[in-house]
Design a protein around this motif. Structure first.
Motif, PDB file in Angstrom:
ATOM      1  N   GLU A 155       0.837  -1.207   0.000  1.00  0.00           N
ATOM      2  CA  GLU A 155       0.000   0.000   0.000  1.00  0.00           C
ATOM      3  C   GLU A 155       0.866   1.248   0.000  1.00  0.00           C
ATOM      4  N   PHE A 156       1.911   1.238   0.823  1.00  0.00           N
ATOM      5  CA  PHE A 156       2.833   2.370   0.885  1.00  0.00           C
ATOM      6  C   PHE A 156       3.507   2.588  -0.465  1.00  0.00           C
ATOM      7  N   LEU A 157       4.023   1.516  -1.060  1.00  0.00           N
ATOM      8  CA  LEU A 157       4.720   1.647  -2.336  1.00  0.00           C
ATOM      9  C   LEU A 157       3.779   2.134  -3.439  1.00  0.00           C
ATOM     10  N   ALA A 158       2.538   1.660  -3.412  1.00  0.00           N
ATOM     11  CA  ALA A 158       1.575   2.098  -4.426  1.00  0.00           C
ATOM     12  C   ALA A 158       1.354   3.608  -4.338  1.00  0.00           C
ATOM     13  N   HIS A 159       1.296   4.136  -3.118  1.00  0.00           N
ATOM     14  CA  HIS A 159       1.107   5.574  -2.947  1.00  0.00           C
ATOM     15  C   HIS A 159       2.286   6.359  -3.515  1.00  0.00           C
ATOM     16  N   ILE A 160       3.505   5.957  -3.181  1.00  0.00           N
ATOM     17  CA  ILE A 160       4.647   6.773  -3.628  1.00  0.00           C
ATOM     18  C   ILE A 160       4.898   6.589  -5.128  1.00  0.00           C
ATOM     19  N   VAL A 161       4.619   5.405  -5.656  1.00  0.00           N
ATOM     20  CA  VAL A 161       4.735   5.217  -7.109  1.00  0.00           C
ATOM     21  C   VAL A 161       3.719   6.107  -7.823  1.00  0.00           C
ATOM     22  N   GLY A 162       2.522   6.192  -7.261  1.00  0.00           N
ATOM     23  CA  GLY A 162       1.502   7.062  -7.835  1.00  0.00           C
ATOM     24  C   GLY A 162       1.907   8.523  -7.829  1.00  0.00           C
ATOM     25  N   ALA A 163       2.788   8.880  -6.877  1.00  0.00           N
ATOM     26  CA  ALA A 163       3.264  10.267  -6.793  1.00  0.00           C
ATOM     27  C   ALA A 163       4.480  10.509  -7.681  1.00  0.00           C
ATOM     28  N   GLY A 164       4.937   9.469  -8.370  1.00  0.00           N
ATOM     29  CA  GLY A 164       6.041   9.641  -9.304  1.00  0.00           C
ATOM     30  C   GLY A 164       7.381   9.123  -8.834  1.00  0.00           C
ATOM     31  N   CYS A 165       7.425   8.474  -7.677  1.00  0.00           N
ATOM     32  CA  CYS A 165       8.688   7.896  -7.206  1.00  0.00           C
ATOM     33  C   CYS A 165       9.031   6.672  -8.059  1.00  0.00           C
ATOM     34  N   GLU A 166      10.261   6.654  -8.573  1.00  0.00           N
ATOM     35  CA  GLU A 166      10.672   5.555  -9.444  1.00  0.00           C
ATOM     36  C   GLU A 166      11.763   4.689  -8.822  1.00  0.00           C
ATOM     37  N   ARG A 167      12.238   5.088  -7.632  1.00  0.00           N
ATOM     38  CA  ARG A 167      13.298   4.314  -6.992  1.00  0.00           C
ATOM     39  C   ARG A 167      13.116   4.357  -5.483  1.00  0.00           C
ATOM     40  N   VAL A 168      13.214   3.189  -4.841  1.00  0.00           N
ATOM     41  CA  VAL A 168      13.010   3.086  -3.404  1.00  0.00           C
ATOM     42  C   VAL A 168      14.033   2.120  -2.826  1.00  0.00           C
ATOM     43  N   THR A 169      14.464   2.391  -1.603  1.00  0.00           N
ATOM     44  CA  THR A 169      15.310   1.465  -0.855  1.00  0.00           C
ATOM     45  C   THR A 169      14.509   0.989   0.345  1.00  0.00           C
ATOM     46  N   VAL A 170      14.425  -0.331   0.503  1.00  0.00           N
ATOM     47  CA  VAL A 170      13.626  -0.911   1.584  1.00  0.00           C
ATOM     48  C   VAL A 170      14.550  -1.582   2.595  1.00  0.00           C
ATOM     49  N   HIS A 171      14.548  -1.057   3.818  1.00  0.00           N
ATOM     50  CA  HIS A 171      15.225  -1.727   4.930  1.00  0.00           C
ATOM     51  C   HIS A 171      14.321  -2.878   5.347  1.00  0.00           C
ATOM     52  N   ALA A 172      14.824  -4.098   5.215  1.00  0.00           N
ATOM     53  CA  ALA A 172      13.978  -5.291   5.321  1.00  0.00           C
ATOM     54  C   ALA A 172      13.664  -5.674   6.764  1.00  0.00           C
ATOM     55  N   ARG A 173      13.396  -4.693   7.597  1.00  0.00           N
ATOM     56  CA  ARG A 173      12.964  -4.910   8.979  1.00  0.00           C
ATOM     57  C   ARG A 173      11.817  -3.961   9.292  1.00  0.00           C
ATOM     58  N   LYS A 174      10.958  -4.387  10.188  1.00  0.00           N
ATOM     59  CA  LYS A 174      10.027  -3.451  10.788  1.00  0.00           C
ATOM     60  C   LYS A 174      10.800  -2.486  11.685  1.00  0.00           C
ATOM     61  N   ALA A 175      10.186  -1.353  11.980  1.00  0.00           N
ATOM     62  CA  ALA A 175      10.673  -0.470  13.036  1.00  0.00           C
ATOM     63  C   ALA A 175       9.637  -0.504  14.157  1.00  0.00           C
ATOM     64  N   TRP A 176      10.119  -0.737  15.367  1.00  0.00           N
ATOM     65  CA  TRP A 176       9.233  -0.689  16.537  1.00  0.00           C
ATOM     66  C   TRP A 176       9.410   0.676  17.194  1.00  0.00           C
ATOM     67  N   LEU A 177       8.396   1.520  17.024  1.00  0.00           N
ATOM     68  CA  LEU A 177       8.485   2.896  17.500  1.00  0.00           C
ATOM     69  C   LEU A 177       8.326   2.973  19.010  1.00  0.00           C
ATOM     70  N   GLN A 178       7.724   1.953  19.596  1.00  0.00           N
ATOM     71  CA  GLN A 178       7.580   1.887  21.045  1.00  0.00           C
ATOM     72  C   GLN A 178       8.330   0.661  21.552  1.00  0.00           C
ATOM     73  N   GLY A 179       9.221   0.880  22.528  1.00  0.00           N
ATOM     74  CA  GLY A 179       9.838  -0.266  23.191  1.00  0.00           C
ATOM     75  C   GLY A 179      11.242  -0.610  22.747  1.00  0.00           C
ATOM     76  N   LEU A 180      11.679  -0.118  21.582  1.00  0.00           N
ATOM     77  CA  LEU A 180      13.032  -0.403  21.118  1.00  0.00           C
ATOM     78  C   LEU A 180      13.764   0.903  20.831  1.00  0.00           C
ATOM     79  N   SER A 181      15.045   0.940  21.182  1.00  0.00           N
ATOM     80  CA  SER A 181      15.874   2.102  20.878  1.00  0.00           C
ATOM     81  C   SER A 181      16.246   2.078  19.395  1.00  0.00           C
ATOM     82  N   PRO A 182      16.739   3.203  18.863  1.00  0.00           N
ATOM     83  CA  PRO A 182      17.198   3.185  17.468  1.00  0.00           C
ATOM     84  C   PRO A 182      18.243   2.108  17.216  1.00  0.00           C
ATOM     85  N   LYS A 183      19.174   1.920  18.169  1.00  0.00           N
ATOM     86  CA  LYS A 183      20.193   0.874  18.006  1.00  0.00           C
ATOM     87  C   LYS A 183      19.546  -0.499  17.962  1.00  0.00           C
TER      88      LYS A 183
END
Length: 337
Positions: A155-183
């Motif tokens: 869904e996210f990629l469809a939105h940005i492709v629709g906006a004209g983005c032709e190149r994306v880099t995907v970090h193949a992990r989720k981010a846990w915004l609660q409970g985990l530090s950036p490290k």
């Protein structure tokens, strides 16, 4: 060939934007080791450029090209202005950060939290594209918190492709915004390389680079052979640049010869001289050179001498030459035994 296509070719292998690491001195060293790899700045926030006037954050050496500016922000108009400033400063690509999980970034409503606001990201991408002629790209995660990546990522990629983005880099992990530090967010959430490969099947015309946990050119080439368009390497390229970057032109791009770390040290000397003559300190450069000989005989004495001597106010190129000589002398003695 257009500049944009040159950047797209370079994106076959890129070095991740890393806060406090991929500054202009780091990038200069990395470019000496690889003439082809796409380099990225540290993340620069759009408020810092537009409201703060922090144009020094855009300083870079002409030899760094192709080099991309990564921006953080969530206001389309402000990001558009920051992108314009970056493009005028000479950057070959403007990248939007949708992956950083730090508290500071979350409070500013940018970084990984934007994975939950794909329509807003699309508005940001569209505004930035209208403002600049260079390519606008996105770096994201596969999802955040309780999102189901199988739903959220396409869904996210469809939105940005629709906006004209032709190149994306995907970090193949989720981010846990609660409970985990950036490290912790760089290591604890499990890697899911397969979903990134699946996205290439769903979006065949989107240039997709994979990022996260990649530590060797063997791994990188395996992902390229599997059909992905690019690979982004972060910490391994920083801590062991010779193993990654010095062989990249030959092994990933099929051109040129390997660059030895010894040659890179020699090539850094004029840059070091100019930096010191301009009022800079040696350790601002050498902190990025600690891993240059990682895994090689004498690497420990190289690191020790740089650590002990490069921070002195009078330190200059001689510190590098002495450390190189000490390392080579030790290595020769070990080989003779």
């Amino acid at each position: 060939m257009s500049l944009n296509s040159n950047v797209e070719l370079a994106a076959r292998l890129s070095i991740a934007p890393m806060m406090d690491w991929t500054d202009r001195h780091c990038r200069y060293l990395h470019r000496l080791l690889s003439g082809q790899t796409l380099l990225y700045t540290e993340m620069v926030t759009s408020p810092a450029l537009v409201r703060g006037g922090a144009l020094h954050l855009l300083d870079h050496h002409p030899s760094e090209h192709p080099v991309a500016l990564q921006l953080g922000g969530s206001d389309p108009a402000e990001l558009a202005e920051a992108a314009r400033i970056g493009a005028e400063a000479g950057y070959d690509e403007i990248n939007l950060n949708v992956g950083c999980p730090s508290d500071r970034v979350q409070s500013g409503r940018f970084g990984a939290v934007l994975m939950e606001h794909s329509a807003l990201v699309a508005s940001c991408v569209a505004a930035m594209r209208r403002a600049v002629d260079v390519e606008v790209t996105v770096k994201c995660r596969i999802g955040v918190d309780d999102q189901d990546p199988q739903v959220a990522l396409p869904e996210f990629l469809a939105h940005i492709v629709g906006a004209g983005c032709e190149r994306v880099t995907v970090h193949a992990r989720k981010a846990w915004l609660q409970g985990l530090s950036p490290k912790e967010n760089r290591d604890i959430p499990p890697l899911d390389y397969e979903i990134v490969k699946q996205m290439k099947g769903l979006f065949p015309n989107l240039h997709i680079s994979i990022n996260g946990g990649i530590t060797s050119l063997d791994q990188a080439n395996a992902f390229l052979d599997a059909g992905l368009d690019g690979v982004m390497i972060g910490r391994s390229a920083y801590h062991n640049p010779a193993d990654i970057l010095s062989q990249a032109d030959r092994r990933v791009f099929g051109t040129g010869n390997d660059t030895t770390p010894e040659a890179a040290v020699e090539l850094m000397l004029p840059y070091v001289d100019a930096h010191i003559e301009g009022g800079g300190r040696l350790n601002q450069i050498t902190r990025h050179m600690m891993g240059l000989f990682a895994g090689r005989p004498g690497a420990r004495i190289w690191r020790r001498l740089l650590s002990e001597q490069a921070s002195a106010p009078s330190a200059d190129r001689q510190v590098l030459l002495d450390a190189l000589d000490a390392m080579q002398t030790l290595a020769a003695a070990q080989e003779a035994v």
